[in-house]
Design a protein around this motif. Structure first.
Motif, PDB file in Angstrom:
ATOM      1  N   LEU A 180       0.822  -1.209   0.000  1.00  9.73           N
ATOM      2  CA  LEU A 180       0.000   0.000   0.000  1.00  9.73           C
ATOM      3  C   LEU A 180       0.855   1.258   0.000  1.00  9.73           C
ATOM      4  O   LEU A 180       0.432   2.301  -0.513  1.00  9.73           O
ATOM      5  N   ALA A 181       2.067   1.161   0.538  1.00  7.13           N
ATOM      6  CA  ALA A 181       2.983   2.302   0.512  1.00  7.13           C
ATOM      7  C   ALA A 181       3.660   2.454  -0.845  1.00  7.13           C
ATOM      8  O   ALA A 181       4.218   3.519  -1.145  1.00  7.13           O
ATOM      9  N   ASN A 182       3.579   1.413  -1.667  1.00  5.50           N
ATOM     10  CA  ASN A 182       4.199   1.423  -3.003  1.00  5.50           C
ATOM     11  C   ASN A 182       3.191   0.886  -4.020  1.00  5.50           C
ATOM     12  O   ASN A 182       3.332  -0.228  -4.526  1.00  5.50           O
ATOM     13  N   PRO A 183       2.146   1.665  -4.308  1.00  4.10           N
ATOM     14  CA  PRO A 183       1.025   1.148  -5.110  1.00  4.10           C
ATOM     15  C   PRO A 183       1.400   0.677  -6.508  1.00  4.10           C
ATOM     16  O   PRO A 183       0.737  -0.204  -7.052  1.00  4.10           O
ATOM     17  N   LEU A 184       2.452   1.236  -7.106  1.00  4.95           N
ATOM     18  CA  LEU A 184       2.832   0.809  -8.454  1.00  4.95           C
ATOM     19  C   LEU A 184       3.434  -0.592  -8.465  1.00  4.95           C
ATOM     20  O   LEU A 184       3.663  -1.159  -9.532  1.00  4.95           O
ATOM     21  N   THR A 185       3.663  -1.182  -7.299  1.00  5.84           N
ATOM     22  CA  THR A 185       4.099  -2.574  -7.251  1.00  5.84           C
ATOM     23  C   THR A 185       2.927  -3.541  -7.376  1.00  5.84           C
ATOM     24  O   THR A 185       3.134  -4.741  -7.528  1.00  5.84           O
ATOM     25  N   MET A 186       1.699  -3.022  -7.325  1.00  5.94           N
ATOM     26  CA  MET A 186       0.543  -3.920  -7.419  1.00  5.94           C
ATOM     27  C   MET A 186      -0.482  -3.478  -8.466  1.00  5.94           C
ATOM     28  O   MET A 186      -1.356  -4.259  -8.838  1.00  5.94           O
ATOM     29  N   LEU A 187      -0.370  -2.240  -8.970  1.00  7.40           N
ATOM     30  CA  LEU A 187      -1.294  -1.743  -9.979  1.00  7.40           C
ATOM     31  C   LEU A 187      -0.543  -0.828 -10.940  1.00  7.40           C
ATOM     32  O   LEU A 187       0.445  -0.204 -10.563  1.00  7.40           O
ATOM     33  N   THR A 188      -1.040  -0.731 -12.191  1.00  8.46           N
ATOM     34  CA  THR A 188      -0.445   0.196 -13.143  1.00  8.46           C
ATOM     35  C   THR A 188      -0.913   1.612 -12.852  1.00  8.46           C
ATOM     36  O   THR A 188      -1.893   1.845 -12.133  1.00  8.46           O
ATOM     37  N   GLN A 189      -0.229   2.587 -13.443  1.00  7.65           N
ATOM     38  CA  GLN A 189      -0.620   3.977 -13.259  1.00  7.65           C
ATOM     39  C   GLN A 189      -2.024   4.227 -13.779  1.00  7.65           C
ATOM     40  O   GLN A 189      -2.791   4.998 -13.190  1.00  7.65           O
ATOM     41  N   ARG A 190      -2.390   3.575 -14.871  1.00  7.49           N
ATOM     42  CA  ARG A 190      -3.734   3.783 -15.424  1.00  7.49           C
ATOM     43  C   ARG A 190      -4.803   3.290 -14.450  1.00  7.49           C
ATOM     44  O   ARG A 190      -5.860   3.909 -14.317  1.00  7.49           O
ATOM     45  N   SER A 191      -4.532   2.190 -13.784  1.00  8.96           N
ATOM     46  CA  SER A 191      -5.470   1.682 -12.792  1.00  8.96           C
ATOM     47  C   SER A 191      -5.576   2.644 -11.614  1.00  8.96           C
ATOM     48  O   SER A 191      -6.680   2.925 -11.119  1.00  8.96           O
ATOM     49  N   LEU A 192      -4.470   3.166 -11.181  1.00  9.66           N
ATOM     50  CA  LEU A 192      -4.480   4.139 -10.092  1.00  9.66           C
ATOM     51  C   LEU A 192      -5.206   5.415 -10.508  1.00  9.66           C
ATOM     52  O   LEU A 192      -5.959   6.002  -9.715  1.00  9.66           O
ATOM     53  N   ASP A 193      -5.004   5.834 -11.756  1.00  5.85           N
ATOM     54  CA  ASP A 193      -5.681   7.036 -12.255  1.00  5.85           C
ATOM     55  C   ASP A 193      -7.194   6.835 -12.286  1.00  5.85           C
ATOM     56  O   ASP A 193      -7.952   7.780 -11.996  1.00  5.85           O
ATOM     57  N   GLN A 215     -12.370   8.471  -9.760  1.00  5.11           N
ATOM     58  CA  GLN A 215     -13.658   8.094  -9.181  1.00  5.11           C
ATOM     59  C   GLN A 215     -13.650   8.139  -7.659  1.00  5.11           C
ATOM     60  O   GLN A 215     -14.596   7.669  -7.008  1.00  5.11           O
ATOM     61  N   ASN A 216     -12.579   8.713  -7.102  1.00  3.47           N
ATOM     62  CA  ASN A 216     -12.464   8.869  -5.655  1.00  3.47           C
ATOM     63  C   ASN A 216     -12.550   7.524  -4.932  1.00  3.47           C
ATOM     64  O   ASN A 216     -13.246   7.381  -3.927  1.00  3.47           O
ATOM     65  N   ILE A 217     -11.832   6.532  -5.462  1.00  3.81           N
ATOM     66  CA  ILE A 217     -11.808   5.189  -4.885  1.00  3.81           C
ATOM     67  C   ILE A 217     -10.456   4.976  -4.218  1.00  3.81           C
ATOM     68  O   ILE A 217      -9.413   5.103  -4.857  1.00  3.81           O
ATOM     69  N   SER A 218     -10.479   4.673  -2.951  1.00  3.45           N
ATOM     70  CA  SER A 218      -9.236   4.508  -2.195  1.00  3.45           C
ATOM     71  C   SER A 218      -8.669   3.103  -2.369  1.00  3.45           C
ATOM     72  O   SER A 218      -9.413   2.137  -2.558  1.00  3.45           O
ATOM     73  N   TYR A 266      -5.742  -4.516 -12.898  1.00  7.56           N
ATOM     74  CA  TYR A 266      -4.321  -4.148 -12.854  1.00  7.56           C
ATOM     75  C   TYR A 266      -3.944  -3.288 -14.057  1.00  7.56           C
ATOM     76  O   TYR A 266      -3.229  -2.292 -13.919  1.00  7.56           O
ATOM     77  N   TYR A 267      -4.455  -3.651 -15.241  1.00 12.79           N
ATOM     78  CA  TYR A 267      -4.127  -2.916 -16.456  1.00 12.79           C
ATOM     79  C   TYR A 267      -4.916  -1.612 -16.589  1.00 12.79           C
ATOM     80  O   TYR A 267      -4.641  -0.817 -17.492  1.00 12.79           O
ATOM     81  N   GLY A 268      -5.911  -1.412 -15.750  1.00 10.82           N
ATOM     82  CA  GLY A 268      -6.656  -0.158 -15.792  1.00 10.82           C
ATOM     83  C   GLY A 268      -7.814  -0.140 -16.759  1.00 10.82           C
ATOM     84  O   GLY A 268      -8.177   0.927 -17.254  1.00 10.82           O
ATOM     85  N   VAL A 269      -8.436  -1.290 -17.035  1.00 10.46           N
ATOM     86  CA  VAL A 269      -9.560  -1.313 -17.967  1.00 10.46           C
ATOM     87  C   VAL A 269     -10.746  -0.546 -17.385  1.00 10.46           C
ATOM     88  O   VAL A 269     -10.860  -0.346 -16.177  1.00 10.46           O
ATOM     89  N   ASP A 270     -11.630  -0.135 -18.280  1.00 15.58           N
ATOM     90  CA  ASP A 270     -12.819   0.610 -17.881  1.00 15.58           C
ATOM     91  C   ASP A 270     -14.073  -0.260 -17.865  1.00 15.58           C
ATOM     92  O   ASP A 270     -14.970  -0.050 -17.041  1.00 15.58           O
ATOM     93  N   VAL A 271     -14.138  -1.209 -18.797  1.00 10.72           N
ATOM     94  CA  VAL A 271     -15.331  -2.043 -18.970  1.00 10.72           C
ATOM     95  C   VAL A 271     -14.901  -3.498 -19.095  1.00 10.72           C
ATOM     96  O   VAL A 271     -13.914  -3.804 -19.768  1.00 10.72           O
ATOM     97  N   ILE A 272     -15.635  -4.382 -18.456  1.00  7.37           N
ATOM     98  CA  ILE A 272     -15.482  -5.826 -18.659  1.00  7.37           C
ATOM     99  C   ILE A 272     -16.739  -6.340 -19.331  1.00  7.37           C
ATOM    100  O   ILE A 272     -17.856  -6.017 -18.909  1.00  7.37           O
ATOM    101  N   ASN A 273     -16.563  -7.124 -20.392  1.00 11.21           N
ATOM    102  CA  ASN A 273     -17.690  -7.879 -20.947  1.00 11.21           C
ATOM    103  C   ASN A 273     -17.426  -9.359 -20.743  1.00 11.21           C
ATOM    104  O   ASN A 273     -16.351  -9.866 -21.046  1.00 11.21           O
ATOM    105  N   SER A 274     -18.445 -10.057 -20.254  1.00  9.43           N
ATOM    106  CA  SER A 274     -18.342 -11.506 -20.094  1.00  9.43           C
ATOM    107  C   SER A 274     -19.643 -12.154 -20.513  1.00  9.43           C
ATOM    108  O   SER A 274     -20.667 -12.011 -19.851  1.00  9.43           O
TER     109      SER A 274
END
Length: 538
Positions: free
Chosen positions: A37-50, A55-58, A272-280
């Motif tokens: 949690l102190a190093n978020p880029l070790t678990m998520l990409t920048q796009r995912s963090l953005d 959306q104000n999601i912690s 992780y990759y920062g997608v916006d929509v999932i279709n299944s």
């Protein structure tokens, strides 16, 4: 004879205890969470963090990977095979005998194990008759050669063509497709727009544990074509300019709960990759081992592994679009999981005249929520084969991606919306919103209406002297200001790029926009008073 009979019972019991079972092992904690949690880029990409920031999601502990030392110890345990993992649910999908799986509960870091075989869990139910419920038909096909313009109806039904005319085609948005395979996507003509423009960003084949996602079953190819396909005059997808990740989570050769675990792991990778929509276009109700199968009373939105995965994805700011299923004409006509998920936008099917398609699974969820949420064309939907042949096919497998593509296209027009707002606007635009039914849910969305409603998020106050008109506009826009007021207008496109800066005043208040592409733009007016808003260039 009695001794022989007792011996027979003992042998049968031991055989049952020794057969291979599927299960999930859940852990107590994540000891490394503070470091991650102190190093978020070790678990998520920048796009995912953005996406979270927008959306104000912690970030929280569910974003932290499963503790590797736990995985290592479970992998090394006697008789255990690790099939999949989930950081969101802090669990591993494992296989082994009942005895070997239960032995894992002696490990201090293990919280509990849950068997896919319901009868092996505390309070587990007795399995149902295997012939009572027909298997979920995930790919109900009725193929007919269709040589010209077949996709027009499925897009116009949703007023999607109006967004396309405004130059909204899903640009800037990423869709993850979780399906059974994507052969031909890298070679067939309808997908060359995606390949040539590098819009296929990657993916993974979970059943084969490799990156060969242009393989296996053609169902995913058909599904992708309704969103990203492009053959002028024959097939235009609902989001031809979105980018895509392709994940194979479905093994069509068997039905086993590990597919749910693959699904959740793929959704986590999409996050992780920062997608916006999932279709299944997948659903789960019955498994080859009937002890693993679900019943309608399991469809409560957060019980199955897959539905919990959907809910987590939605909580991370991803719109999750799920097909309702094709069981509408069977003895158990209700939706399957994860279409029951609270966070799923579940899609039913209609025909070309907007009449409910009889195969489309119905609602409500067992706990009484509206399902499906909305509908799109799923009877006679125009799709592409792996060889590039354009034809029509039936199934909620295709109504779902038609909507998913439109979600991306709509969101590209109003990129500042949250996932929850996107879902709300889409539902509220549907023709049965005030009187939902079990067959069609809220009905058929109108994406132009959704866009109009979304653009009204920041209305001009009636007595406010600042005004921008006309809106929509073709050639120029006028800024009405207070007397002696002046300031600077900054104009931005949907990607947030500044395309115009102009100083305006009471007598110099017109901006020429005739050379701009059609679409939505955002303005900031900075003066002693600041105003923000949106305009449509048509």
């Amino acid at each position: 004879m009695k001794k022989l009979y007792f011996l027979l019972i003992l042998v049968v019991a031991n055989f049952g205890y020794a057969q291979i079972e599927d299960a999930w092992v859940y852990f107590n904690d994540k000891p490394s969470s503070a470091t991650f949690l102190a190093n978020p880029l070790t678990m998520l990409t920048q796009r995912s963090l953005d996406r979270r920031t927008a959306q104000n999601i912690s970030l929280d502990i569910t974003d932290v990977p499963v503790e590797q030392t736990y995985i290592t110890q479970i992998t090394a345990a006697t008789g255990i095979t690790v099939m999949a993992k989930s950081k969101w649910l802090n669990a591993l999908h494992i296989r082994g005998t009942q005895a070997d799986i239960q032995a894992l509960t002696a490990l201090s870091f293990v919280n509990n194990v849950k068997f896919a075989n319901h009868s092996l869990n505390p309070g587990g139910r007795i399995s149902q008759n295997a012939n009572k419920i027909q298997a979920v038909n995930k790919n109900l096909d009725a193929q007919v050669t269709y040589n010209y313009g077949g996709s027009q109806n499925q897009i116009e039904m949703l007023n999607g063509h109006l967004l396309h005319q405004q130059n909204f085609t899903g640009q800037g948005k990423i869709i993850a497709v979780l399906d059974a395979g994507f052969p031909g996507v890298n070679t067939a003509a309808p997908f060359q727009n995606l390949i040539t423009n590098n819009k296929i960003l990657g993916g993974y084949n979970f059943p084969d544990a490799n990156t060969n996602y242009f393989s296996r079953n053609n169902h995913g190819t058909n599904v992708l074509s309704t969103m990203g396909g492009f053959v002028e005059g024959q097939l235009v997808g609902t989001a031809p300019n979105s980018q895509y990740y392709l994940f194979i989570t479905e093994d069509v050769n068997s039905e086993n709960p590990v597919e749910e675990s693959y699904w959740v792991e793929a959704a986590e990778l999409a996050d992780y990759y920062g997608v916006d929509v999932i279709n299944s276009s997948l659903g789960y109700l019955n498994y080859d081992n009937t002890n693993y199968s679900y019943q309608y009373d399991d469809m409560i939105g957060n019980k199955t592994f897959a539905s919990r995965g959907v809910n987590m994805a939605f909580s991370k700011g991803i719109v999750v679009v799920i097909s309702a299923g094709n069981s509408g004409a069977t003895v158990e006509p209700h939706i399957a999981t994860p279409g029951d998920a609270i966070g799923a936008l579940t899609i039913g099917a209609v025909n070309s005249t907007e009449v409910y398609a009889s195969f489309s699974s119905i609602g409500p969820s067992f706990d009484g929520r509206v399902k499906p949420d909305v509908c799109a064309k799923g009877a006679g939907t125009t799709v592409s084969s792996p060889t590039g042949t354009i034809y029509t096919s039936n199934g909620t497998s295709f109504s779902s991606p038609v909507i998913a593509g439109m979600i991306a296209t709509f969101w590209s027009a109003v990129p500042t919306l949250t996932a929850q707002q996107v879902v709300n606007f889409v539902k509220q635009s549907a023709d049965n919103y005030n009187a939902p039914t079990n067959q069609k849910g809220y009905g058929i969305p109108d994406f132009q209406l959704a866009l109009n409603n979304a653009l009204g998020l920041e209305p001009i106050e009636p007595n406010q002297s600042f005004l921008v008109y006309p809106n929509p506009a073709e050639n120029q826009i006028t800024f009405q200001l207070e007397k002696k007021q002046k300031g600077i207008v900054y104009l931005y496109d949907v990607l947030g790029q500044n395309i115009l800066i102009k100083e305006i005043s009471e007598n110099n208040n017109v901006i020429d926009i005739q050379n701009l592409s059609n679409g939505v733009y955002y303005y900031n007016f900075e003066s002693d008073k600041a105003f923000k808003g949106k305009i449509i260039k048509k």
